[in-house]
Motif scaffolding. Structure first.
Motif, PDB file in Angstrom:
ATOM      1  N   ALA A  58      46.093  47.270  38.923  1.00  0.00           N
ATOM      2  CA  ALA A  58      45.701  48.530  38.342  1.00  0.00           C
ATOM      3  C   ALA A  58      44.617  48.620  37.702  1.00  0.00           C
ATOM      4  O   ALA A  58      43.637  49.548  37.771  1.00  0.00           O
ATOM      5  CB  ALA A  58      46.902  48.934  37.167  1.00  0.00           C
ATOM      6  N   SER A  59      44.188  47.601  37.187  1.00  0.00           N
ATOM      7  CA  SER A  59      42.837  47.499  36.397  1.00  0.00           C
ATOM      8  C   SER A  59      42.365  45.986  36.538  1.00  0.00           C
ATOM      9  O   SER A  59      43.297  45.112  36.481  1.00  0.00           O
ATOM     10  CB  SER A  59      42.946  48.017  35.003  1.00  0.00           C
ATOM     11  N   SER A  60      41.201  45.957  36.035  1.00  0.00           N
ATOM     12  CA  SER A  60      40.328  44.685  36.088  1.00  0.00           C
ATOM     13  C   SER A  60      39.538  44.687  34.923  1.00  0.00           C
ATOM     14  O   SER A  60      39.127  45.740  34.679  1.00  0.00           O
ATOM     15  CB  SER A  60      39.686  44.055  37.305  1.00  0.00           C
ATOM     16  N   GLN A  61      39.191  43.576  34.078  1.00  0.00           N
ATOM     17  CA  GLN A  61      38.232  43.830  33.056  1.00  0.00           C
ATOM     18  C   GLN A  61      37.322  43.221  33.006  1.00  0.00           C
ATOM     19  O   GLN A  61      36.928  42.199  33.682  1.00  0.00           O
ATOM     20  CB  GLN A  61      39.236  43.065  31.800  1.00  0.00           C
ATOM     21  N   MET A  62      36.014  43.930  32.370  1.00  0.00           N
ATOM     22  CA  MET A  62      34.772  43.365  32.008  1.00  0.00           C
ATOM     23  C   MET A  62      34.462  43.300  30.505  1.00  0.00           C
ATOM     24  O   MET A  62      34.580  44.439  30.115  1.00  0.00           O
ATOM     25  CB  MET A  62      33.695  44.385  32.762  1.00  0.00           C
ATOM     26  N   TRP A  63      33.962  41.998  30.205  1.00  0.00           N
ATOM     27  CA  TRP A  63      33.798  41.932  28.814  1.00  0.00           C
ATOM     28  C   TRP A  63      32.300  42.792  28.785  1.00  0.00           C
ATOM     29  O   TRP A  63      31.401  42.718  29.453  1.00  0.00           O
ATOM     30  CB  TRP A  63      33.408  40.503  28.445  1.00  0.00           C
ATOM     31  N   VAL A  64      32.267  43.459  27.582  1.00  0.00           N
ATOM     32  CA  VAL A  64      30.946  44.264  27.308  1.00  0.00           C
ATOM     33  C   VAL A  64      30.320  43.876  26.031  1.00  0.00           C
ATOM     34  O   VAL A  64      31.229  43.811  24.873  1.00  0.00           O
ATOM     35  CB  VAL A  64      31.091  45.743  27.494  1.00  0.00           C
ATOM     36  N   HIS A  65      29.145  44.028  25.707  1.00  0.00           N
ATOM     37  CA  HIS A  65      28.599  43.711  24.434  1.00  0.00           C
ATOM     38  C   HIS A  65      28.806  45.370  23.674  1.00  0.00           C
ATOM     39  O   HIS A  65      29.131  44.894  22.225  1.00  0.00           O
ATOM     40  CB  HIS A  65      27.305  43.304  24.338  1.00  0.00           C
ATOM     41  N   ASP A  66      28.715  46.179  24.129  1.00  0.00           N
ATOM     42  CA  ASP A  66      28.698  47.515  23.575  1.00  0.00           C
ATOM     43  C   ASP A  66      29.404  48.467  24.430  1.00  0.00           C
ATOM     44  O   ASP A  66      29.027  48.837  25.548  1.00  0.00           O
ATOM     45  CB  ASP A  66      27.196  47.970  23.063  1.00  0.00           C
ATOM     46  N   GLY A  92      28.036  55.994  38.753  1.00  0.00           N
ATOM     47  CA  GLY A  92      28.664  57.139  39.191  1.00  0.00           C
ATOM     48  C   GLY A  92      30.093  57.210  38.994  1.00  0.00           C
ATOM     49  O   GLY A  92      31.050  57.869  39.843  1.00  0.00           O
ATOM     50  N   MET A  93      30.571  56.145  38.164  1.00  0.00           N
ATOM     51  CA  MET A  93      32.008  56.195  37.951  1.00  0.00           C
ATOM     52  C   MET A  93      32.401  57.337  36.985  1.00  0.00           C
ATOM     53  O   MET A  93      31.771  57.905  36.305  1.00  0.00           O
ATOM     54  CB  MET A  93      32.625  54.733  37.565  1.00  0.00           C
ATOM     55  N   THR A 107      38.279  52.766  29.850  1.00  0.00           N
ATOM     56  CA  THR A 107      38.413  52.372  31.185  1.00  0.00           C
ATOM     57  C   THR A 107      37.761  53.446  31.976  1.00  0.00           C
ATOM     58  O   THR A 107      37.563  54.476  31.915  1.00  0.00           O
ATOM     59  CB  THR A 107      39.834  52.448  32.029  1.00  0.00           C
ATOM     60  N   VAL A 108      37.177  52.853  33.238  1.00  0.00           N
ATOM     61  CA  VAL A 108      36.437  53.830  34.131  1.00  0.00           C
ATOM     62  C   VAL A 108      36.716  53.462  35.535  1.00  0.00           C
ATOM     63  O   VAL A 108      37.418  52.178  35.791  1.00  0.00           O
ATOM     64  CB  VAL A 108      34.682  53.608  34.030  1.00  0.00           C
ATOM     65  N   GLY A 109      36.423  54.265  36.634  1.00  0.00           N
ATOM     66  CA  GLY A 109      36.769  53.853  37.957  1.00  0.00           C
ATOM     67  C   GLY A 109      35.991  54.594  38.870  1.00  0.00           C
ATOM     68  O   GLY A 109      35.613  55.858  38.542  1.00  0.00           O
ATOM     69  N   PRO A 110      35.789  54.284  40.155  1.00  0.00           N
ATOM     70  CA  PRO A 110      35.361  55.098  41.189  1.00  0.00           C
ATOM     71  C   PRO A 110      36.151  56.435  41.467  1.00  0.00           C
ATOM     72  O   PRO A 110      37.312  56.428  41.486  1.00  0.00           O
ATOM     73  CB  PRO A 110      35.215  54.360  42.607  1.00  0.00           C
ATOM     74  N   PRO A 111      35.475  57.703  41.502  1.00  0.00           N
ATOM     75  CA  PRO A 111      35.834  58.908  41.843  1.00  0.00           C
ATOM     76  C   PRO A 111      37.030  59.276  43.020  1.00  0.00           C
ATOM     77  O   PRO A 111      37.885  59.562  42.928  1.00  0.00           O
ATOM     78  CB  PRO A 111      34.753  59.947  41.958  1.00  0.00           C
ATOM     79  N   ASP A 112      36.726  58.172  43.940  1.00  0.00           N
ATOM     80  CA  ASP A 112      37.714  58.271  45.059  1.00  0.00           C
ATOM     81  C   ASP A 112      38.700  57.350  45.198  1.00  0.00           C
ATOM     82  O   ASP A 112      39.460  57.207  46.201  1.00  0.00           O
ATOM     83  CB  ASP A 112      36.818  58.202  46.317  1.00  0.00           C
ATOM     84  N   GLN A 113      38.959  56.421  43.962  1.00  0.00           N
ATOM     85  CA  GLN A 113      39.832  55.461  44.008  1.00  0.00           C
ATOM     86  C   GLN A 113      40.763  55.838  42.512  1.00  0.00           C
ATOM     87  O   GLN A 113      40.279  55.083  41.807  1.00  0.00           O
ATOM     88  CB  GLN A 113      39.225  54.267  44.023  1.00  0.00           C
ATOM     89  N   PRO A 114      41.211  56.755  42.409  1.00  0.00           N
ATOM     90  CA  PRO A 114      42.137  57.117  40.946  1.00  0.00           C
ATOM     91  C   PRO A 114      42.849  56.075  40.687  1.00  0.00           C
ATOM     92  O   PRO A 114      43.302  56.079  39.400  1.00  0.00           O
ATOM     93  CB  PRO A 114      42.755  58.354  41.329  1.00  0.00           C
ATOM     94  N   VAL A 174      42.659  52.767  40.672  1.00  0.00           N
ATOM     95  CA  VAL A 174      41.823  51.649  40.240  1.00  0.00           C
ATOM     96  C   VAL A 174      40.924  51.814  39.018  1.00  0.00           C
ATOM     97  O   VAL A 174      40.390  53.042  39.040  1.00  0.00           O
ATOM     98  CB  VAL A 174      40.980  51.129  41.653  1.00  0.00           C
ATOM     99  N   ALA A 175      41.149  50.829  38.050  1.00  0.00           N
ATOM    100  CA  ALA A 175      40.147  51.216  36.760  1.00  0.00           C
ATOM    101  C   ALA A 175      39.385  49.786  36.237  1.00  0.00           C
ATOM    102  O   ALA A 175      40.159  48.824  36.572  1.00  0.00           O
ATOM    103  CB  ALA A 175      41.055  51.747  35.699  1.00  0.00           C
ATOM    104  N   ILE A 176      38.400  49.833  35.805  1.00  0.00           N
ATOM    105  CA  ILE A 176      37.802  48.702  35.257  1.00  0.00           C
ATOM    106  C   ILE A 176      37.686  48.847  33.654  1.00  0.00           C
ATOM    107  O   ILE A 176      37.398  49.904  33.111  1.00  0.00           O
ATOM    108  CB  ILE A 176      36.446  48.612  35.644  1.00  0.00           C
TER     109      ILE A 176
END
Length: 141
Positions: free
Chosen positions: A5-13, A26-27, A45-52, A54-56
């Motif tokens: 369903a989703s995958s995680q990316m660590w982000v600073h901000d 363009g997500m 979470t964000v994801g590609p418009p054509d893959q509803p 899937v989320a990051i």
């Protein structure tokens, strides 16, 4: 059957990451929820418009009590080196996508280059996460 369903990316901000992923890649935003009961924890979470489906998850690096200060710093150090994880993006035309993303301000560390599996390029997000943008050839696609 299980599905990712989703995958995680660590982000600073999270706000900087949100701008990068939506404006430059363009997500679209999937979820942006703040949970006051959990110390204003933000689930973004964000994801590609054509893959509803899937989320990051753009996850802020946690601190105590979730992780100690040393672990927090280790995560930051790995991110700074581009080794906190890699996301692989597939495109039909790597060179065209490279040009489009470059115009949007994505700074590539590796321009498109041909390999036995296809055409591949690389960039990093503002937090240092590594991305591969790949056009697979018929044998690998």
């Amino acid at each position: 059957m299980m599905r990712i369903a989703s995958s995680q990316m660590w982000v600073h901000d999270q706000d900087v990451a949100l701008a990068f992923y939506t404006e430059k890649l363009g997500m679209e935003v999937r979820q942006d929820v703040t949970v006051p009961e959990m110390g204003n924890f933000r689930w973004l979470t964000v994801g590609p418009p054509d893959q509803p489906d899937v989320a990051i998850v753009l996850m802020a690096i946690p601190g105590p009590p979730m992780v100690d200060d040393a672990t927090h710093q280790q995560i930051r150090d790995l991110m700074g080196k581009g080794f906190a994880g890699t996301a692989f993006l597939i495109t039909d035309d790597c060179r065209k996508s490279y040009e489009e993303l470059s115009r949007r301000g994505v700074e590539f560390s590796e321009p498109p280059e041909e390999y036995p599996y296809g055409i591949d390029s690389g960039f990093r997000d503002p937090s240092g996460n590594s991305f591969r943008l790949t056009q697979l050839n018929e044998d690998f696609g």
